[in-house]
Enzyme design. Structure first.
Site, PDB file in Angstrom:
ATOM      1  N   HIS A 169       0.854  -1.183   0.000  1.00 24.50           N
ATOM      2  CA  HIS A 169       0.000   0.000   0.000  1.00 24.50           C
ATOM      3  C   HIS A 169       0.887   1.229   0.000  1.00 24.50           C
ATOM      4  CE1 HIS A 169      -4.113  -1.318  -0.021  1.00 24.50           C
ATOM      5  NE2 HIS A 169      -3.874  -2.211   0.923  1.00 24.50           N
TER       6      HIS A 169
ATOM      7  N   ASP B 223      -0.178   6.997  -3.739  1.00 26.97           N
ATOM      8  CA  ASP B 223      -1.274   6.523  -4.589  1.00 26.97           C
ATOM      9  C   ASP B 223      -1.630   7.497  -5.694  1.00 26.97           C
ATOM     10  OD1 ASP B 223      -1.541   4.128  -3.320  1.00 26.97           O
ATOM     11  OD2 ASP B 223      -3.332   4.648  -2.196  1.00 26.97           O
TER      12      ASP B 223
END
Length: 379
Positions: free
Chosen positions: A131, A160
Site C-alpha cells: 500500500h 497513490d
C-alpha cells in the site's frame, strides 16, 4: 462533450486508488470513460457508498464477470474501439483473464494500455501486495516525513495519487501522442514506487549537495526551520507559516510583532530553537482568524490551516470555483484550467456499479445482449 480530451475513449478496469484516480483525471478533461465493474462486495476496509466514490465521477459503468470467457471477450470488444485501457491488477492477472496487453493489442494495435501497480511489472517485490505507506518506505520518502523521533504515515495522496495515478495519466497522454504519430500503441508501466521517488528528485539533489540532512526535522522544508511550520493559535486551531525568502520573512516578523533587537536572525541555525519558541509564543496570543486578519494582503506567506469541511467556504477557493457541488456532495473541481477547451463541470453523481450495462451493450451493438447479461454481465 467539452474539454481538451473530448472524443477520447477510455476503458477502465475497476479497482481502488490510483488507477481510478487516473481515470477520473481523464474524465475530468473530457474523455469518455467506461468503467468495467466486477459486481460484488467491496474489498475496502471501509466500503464507500457508490454515490460518494468520487473517483467514479464522469464515468459510465458496465458490470462484467471477468472470470467468464464471454466477459473477457466483452472487454476486448470495448478495447477494440477505445484509445486507452487502464488496469490496476497485480502483474500477470490481466493476462490470465484474457485481457492483457497482447490480447487487447491483437484487436487494437493503436491502443495505449496503462498498467498501475505499487511495485511495477517486474522486480523481486512485483508479485507481492503493498500500500501507499509501504511503497513510500522503500523510496526513502517516508523516512523524511514527520517529527524527529519517528516517521508518520501521510495521507495516501503522495504515493497513490501523486506518484501513482497522476503519473499514470501523464504516461497515458505521452503514449497517446506517440500512437497518434505512429499508429502504434504501447504499454505504460506506472509504479507507485517509481513515481513517488520521482517526486523527490529535488530533495535527492539537495541531499547530495549538502543542503539536506538525511534526518527528519532538521531541514528547510520538513519542519526543521521555525519559519516553515505550523503553530497552534489561542483557540486551539493552527496557522501555517512559510516565509522562506528574506523579504517575505521581514513582513512576517513585522506583522507578528517580533522585536528585531532581541529576535535571532532568520538563518542563524543554532538559534532556531529559540526563534521557534518566540514565534510559537506570539502565535498563541491570538485566535487563528485574528491572525488571518493581521496578515491579510501581505506577502508574509501565512495561511489558516482549514479543515476539510472549511476549505470549500474559503473566500479564495470560492472565487476560483475550486470546489463544486454535485448532487449534494461537495468535491474538488476538475483541474487545471484551459482557455480554449474548458473542462466540463461534473453534473452527475458517480455511477452505481453496472448502472449503464444495457446502455453500453446497445451502444456497441453487442449481439445476444440479454443472454450476455445473464451469463457474464450484471446490470
Amino acid at each position: 462533450m467539452t474539454g481538451p480530451l473530448a472524443g477520447l475513449t477510455v476503458v477502465e478496469i475497476a479497482g481502488i486508488g490510483p488507477a481510478p484516480f487516473a481515470g477520473m483525471v481523464l474524465a475530468d478533461l473530457g474523455a469518455t470513460v467506461v468503467r468495467v465493474d466486477r459486481i460484488g462486495a467491496s474489498s475496502l476496509p471501509l466500503p464507500i457508498p457508490p454515490r460518494h466514490d468520487l473517483l467514479g465521477r464522469g464515468k459510465r459503468s458496465i458490470g462484467v464477470d471477468l472470470k467468464q470467457p464471454r466477459g473477457a471477450a466483452l472487454v476486448r470488444t470495448l478495447a477494440a474501439r477505445a484509445d486507452v485501457l487502464i488496469e490496476g491488477f497485480r502483474p500477470g492477472v490481466a493476462e490470465r483473464l484474457g485481457i492483457g496487453p497482447a490480447d487487447c493489442h491483437a484487436v487494437n494495435p493503436k491502443l495505449v494500455y496503462g498498467r498501475m501497480t505499487g511495485w511495477g511489472q517486474d522486480g523481486p517485490l512485483a508479485p507481492t501486495a503493498g500500500h501507499d505507506l509501504t511503497y513510500l518506505a522503500r523510496t526513502g520518502i517516508l523516512h523524511a516525513i514527520g517529527p524527529a523521533d519517528a516517521p508518520i504515515p501521510p495521507i495516501n495522496l503522495l504515493g497513490d495519487y501523486g506518484g501513482g495515478g497522476m503519473l499514470l495519466a501523464a504516461g497515458v497522454l505521452a503514449a497517446l501522442w506517440h500512437a497518434e504519430r505512429t499508429g502504434t500503441g504501447q504499454v505504460v508501466d506506472a509504479a507507485i514506487v517509481d513515481g513517488a521517488a520521482l517526486l523527490a528528485t529535488q530533495v535527492f539533489g539537495m541531499l547530495h549537495s549538502g543542503a539536506w540532512q538525511d534526518r527528519r526535522g532538521a531541514n528547510l522544508l520538513d519542519g526543521g526551520a521555525p519559519f516553515y511550520g505550523v503553530y497552534e493559535t489561542a483557540d486551539g486551531k493552527f496557522l501555517a507559516v512559510g516565509p522562506l525568502e528574506r523579504r517575505f520573512y521581514a513582513q512576517f516578523a513585522e506583522r507578528l510583532g517580533l522585536d528585531p533587537h532581541t529576535t535571532p536572525a532568520q538563518l542563524d541555525i543554532a538559534s532556531w530553537p529559540r526563534l521557534r519558541a518566540l514565534i510559537g509564543a506570539r502565535v498563541a496570543t491570538r485566535t487563528r482568524d485574528e491572525w488571518v486578519a493581521v496578515f491579510e494582503g501581505s506577502d508574509a506567506c501565512v495561511a489558516p490551516v482549514l479543515t476539510l469541511a472549511e476549505a470549500p467556504t474559503d473566500p479564495h477557493n470560492q472565487a476560483r470555483g475550486a470546489f463544486v457541488d454535485v448532487d449534494g456532495v461537495t468535491q474538488p473541481a476538475p483541474a487545471p484550467r484551459f482557455s480554449g477547451t474548458p473542462a466540463p463541470t461534473p453534473t452527475l453523481p458517480p455511477p452505481i456499479p453496472g448502472e449503464h450495462t444495457r446502455e453500453i451493450l446497445a451502444e456497441y451493438e453487442i449481439e445476444d445482449a440479454d443472454t450476455l447479461v445473464a451469463d457474464a454481465v450484471v446490470g
